[in-house]
Write an enzyme that holds these catalytic residues in place. Structure first.
Site, short mmCIF file in Angstrom:
data_model
loop_
_atom_site.label_atom_id
_atom_site.label_comp_id
_atom_site.label_asym_id
_atom_site.label_seq_id
_atom_site.Cartn_x
_atom_site.Cartn_y
_atom_site.Cartn_z
N GLU A 1 -11.81 -69.17 26.52
CA GLU A 1 -11.31 -70.57 26.55
C GLU A 1 -9.78 -70.54 26.55
OE1 GLU A 1 -12.88 -72.42 22.99
OE2 GLU A 1 -11.65 -71.16 21.70
N LYS B 1 -15.99 -81.05 21.56
CA LYS B 1 -15.64 -81.10 20.15
C LYS B 1 -16.41 -82.23 19.49
CE LYS B 1 -12.36 -78.00 19.57
NZ LYS B 1 -12.57 -76.86 18.63
N LYS C 1 -16.69 -77.06 26.58
CA LYS C 1 -16.92 -77.06 25.13
C LYS C 1 -16.59 -78.46 24.63
CE LYS C 1 -14.22 -74.90 21.45
NZ LYS C 1 -13.85 -73.60 20.86
N ASP D 1 -16.61 -68.91 14.43
CA ASP D 1 -15.18 -69.08 14.77
C ASP D 1 -14.34 -69.05 13.50
OD1 ASP D 1 -12.74 -69.55 15.85
OD2 ASP D 1 -13.12 -71.60 16.48
O1 MUC Z 1 -12.10 -73.34 18.71
C1 MUC Z 1 -11.41 -74.01 17.95
O2 MUC Z 1 -11.90 -74.34 16.89
C2 MUC Z 1 -9.97 -74.32 18.23
C3 MUC Z 1 -9.62 -74.72 19.58
C4 MUC Z 1 -10.16 -74.04 20.72
C5 MUC Z 1 -10.32 -74.92 21.71
C6 MUC Z 1 -10.04 -76.18 21.21
O3 MUC Z 1 -10.07 -77.25 21.80
O4 MUC Z 1 -9.75 -76.07 19.90
MN MN Z 2 -13.85 -73.33 17.30
#
Ligand code: MUC
Ligand code: MN
Length: 386
Positions: free
Chosen positions: A331, A173, A171, A253
């Protein structure tokens, strides 16, 4: 009187703040984390049995409406007096009573419910998952978040995870830079990994709806599997519109704060996938209800994290292991982002999965010396305890 256990009076509720550095800066659209603060709750009964729970948020108040400090002060001031002397084994009754007197504070409630449930399961000699119907699986697929902010470093990190057989779901960001810059970063990583890994992105609400239209087209062309929370949490209709106009899966989310949101999101067809989180759902029972609504509405499930340490991670894992389907995996990598271990025996991550322990309750044992060394209110300066 509980049908299987005699009443056990709650004697103490302790709330500890632990500040733990992250292995590298963790960059999200709204904050960069250099440490995580674990709010640990220990509830002990008059039989001497203790249960542990945990609340975490991300970047103080940058992500959610509760801070580590507010969680502690609200438990100490308002929730603990509702618990002391009451029967520890009537978990639903305790949470109902708290709900009558305390609005909001989902993360604090999650930590309390987890600690009560851990202790109850320990008294019964069963894993926590048994209290929620028993396990459908003994291990959970675990995604890793690439969030160093640097494309080459992220590719190197992903290659290491694949070589170690620790993660093959990534994942990314994004949302802190322009849509074009972010999508070029993602496309480069997907090109490097090819079919060896699933690449998904989490925008953490950073895009407008028009930016999301462009971004989702670029991401679909790059071979990305899923976009998490591209736009503002409150814009359920917008999520639904993006879902209609794009071929890439959308995950809710921050829009999902428990069963009521799950119902509303399902009703308007806002998401293909729900990121179910025990903290955001106000606890394990709330998260179980979110999963039930998802199943009824044929929304797919993903086991999310608030970057909890070992306790919240294992509480989540015990619940997620009871879900019939978990199409997008989980996760639950939080402990792996931290430099310090607080368990006597670390969690077992291998073959791209987290293995569930077989012991009672959470099935983990804390190393209390390490916990004490990381406490914010410790008397001596922090030294590495790794
Ligand atoms: O998902 C989120 O927004 C929060 C969180 C989950 C994994 C990560 O790196 O941040
Ligand atoms: Mn998230």
């Amino acid at each position: 009187m509980n049908s299987t256990l005699p009443a056990t009076s709650i004697e103490t509720v302790e709330v500890l703040l632990l500040d733990v550095p992250t292995i590298r800066p963790h960059r999200l659209s709204m904050t960069t984390m250099h440490r995580q603060t674990l709010v640990l709750v220990r509830i002990t009964g008059n039989d001497g049995v203790a249960g542990w729970g945990e609340a975490t948020t991300i970047g103080g108040l940058a992500y959610g409406e509760e801070s580590p400090e507010s969680i502690k002060v609200n438990i100490d001031t308002y929730i603990t007096p509702l618990l002391l002397g009451a029967d520890a084994n009537q978990v639903a009754a305790r949470m109902h009573h708290i709900g009558e007197h305390v609005q909001g504070n989902r993360f604090a409630k999650c930590a309390i419910e987890t600690a009560l449930s851990d202790a109850l399961a320990r008294r019964l000699g069963v894993p926590l998952s048994t209290l929620f119907g028993g396990r459908v699986r003994e291990s959970l697929p675990i995604a890793w978040t690439l969030a160093s902010g640097d494309t080459a470093r992220d590719i190197e990190e992903a290659e290491k995870m694949l070589a170690q057989r620790r993660h093959n779901i990534f994942k990314l960001k994004i949302g802190a830079r322009t849509v074009q810059q972010d999508c070029a970063h993602v496309a480069a990583i997907k090109r490097a990994l090819g079919e060896r890994g699933s690449v998904r992105v989490d925008v953490n609400q950073a895009w407008t709806e028009t930016e999301a239209m462009l971004g989702m087209q670029l991401l679909a062309d790059a071979g990305v599997d899923l976009v998490e929370q591209p736009i503002a949490a409150s814009n359920h209709d917008g999520l639904g519109r993006l879902r209609q106009k794009n071929r890439i899966a959308i995950m809710a989310d921050e829009s999902l704060h428990g069963p009521q949101d799950a119902y509303q999101l399902a009703r308007v067809g806002a998401a293909d996938v729900f990121a179910v989180k025990i903290n955001q759902s106000g606890g394990l029972a709330g998260a179980q209800q979110v999963a039930a609504i998802a199943a009824a509405a044929q929304v797919e499930l993903y086991g999310g994290t608030m970057l909890e340490g070992a306790i919240g991670t294992m509480a989540s894992a015990q619940l997620f292991a009871t879900f019939g389907t978990l199409a997008w995996g989980t996760e639950l990598f939080g402990p792996l982002l931290l430099t310090e271990e607080i368990l006597a025996t670390p969690l077992r991550y291998r073959d791209f999965a987290l293995e569930l322990p077989s012991g009672p309750g959470l099935g983990i044992t804390l190393d209390e010396d390490r916990v004490n060394a990381l406490r914010r209110d410790r008397k001596t300066p922090l030294v590495s305890v790794a």
